[in-house]
Design a protein around this motif. Sequence first.
Motif, short mmCIF file in Angstrom:
data_model
loop_
_atom_site.label_atom_id
_atom_site.label_comp_id
_atom_site.label_asym_id
_atom_site.label_seq_id
_atom_site.Cartn_x
_atom_site.Cartn_y
_atom_site.Cartn_z
N LYS A 90 15.92 -25.82 2.04
CA LYS A 90 15.38 -24.46 1.92
C LYS A 90 16.44 -23.42 2.27
CE LYS A 90 10.54 -25.63 2.97
NZ LYS A 90 9.45 -25.45 3.97
N LYS A 91 17.24 -23.71 3.29
CA LYS A 91 18.31 -22.78 3.66
C LYS A 91 19.30 -22.61 2.52
CE LYS A 91 18.32 -23.93 8.61
NZ LYS A 91 19.08 -24.63 9.68
N SER A 119 14.05 -20.86 7.79
CA SER A 119 14.75 -20.91 6.50
C SER A 119 14.43 -19.73 5.59
CB SER A 119 14.43 -22.23 5.78
OG SER A 119 13.04 -22.34 5.55
N ILE A 121 14.24 -28.43 6.36
CA ILE A 121 14.60 -27.02 6.21
C ILE A 121 16.01 -26.79 5.66
CG2 ILE A 121 12.98 -26.20 7.94
CD1 ILE A 121 15.30 -25.91 9.88
N GLN A 122 16.88 -27.82 5.67
CA GLN A 122 18.25 -27.58 5.20
C GLN A 122 18.29 -27.25 3.71
OE1 GLN A 122 19.01 -27.02 8.14
NE2 GLN A 122 21.05 -27.95 8.20
#
Length: 228
Positions: free
Chosen positions: A136-137, A101, A133-134
């Motif tokens: 963070k992306k 990310s 992590i989504q």
Amino acid sequence: MYSDITDIFFDLDHTLWDFEKNSALTFQKILKEKELKVKLDDFLSTYIPINLEFWKLYREDRISKSELRYMRLKKTFDKIDVPVSDALINGLADDYIEHLSSFTHLFPHTQDVLEYLSPHYNLHIITNGFQEIQEKKLKGSKIHHYFDHVINSETAGVKKPHPYIFELALKKADVAPKKALMIGDSLEADIIGAQSAGLHALHFNAHKEPVHDICKMIDSLIEIKSIL
């Protein structure tokens, strides 16, 4: 066709966030740090189809998250005939998730299209990606603020194409299926999944798949501006 649409649900990986490019940069970093004597191009050309294969198994609940993370690397190293220990594979799997990310490349025209759509539609995300992590992306690539709701398969308890994740997304957005549009790259998970829950669908053909008549297809996100 889309005149009644009020809410647009986007997939994230392979649709807005350039998964292959960011993944390649992540592997470039972690393989070098682990001092593995592997040609990046050879590794990626083997890994990419294996990763898609294991993601399909994960989506179908035939393997766990931990098995996905381990097995896609194990099979890749076996296939390119590079001996690695289980400890090293597990370390790489952790490093990959930690650093993925931090790379923030988006597909061309993502920002432009979201800026164009946001004054006129409610925008949301439905993703099968890992919850940790989504977010963070989205934040790292500076597009998080465009979306009212981010629906994740881990919190939903099911993965696309299961109808429930789309029904949950509709409920959270407080919108009827006939007024909702799903845009994604996966014919199975995003398009057929959305249609099974009554949503309209638009297929972003990121993988150069054969033309079909299941729904409208686009080859570039910029085409959305001439459709909506």
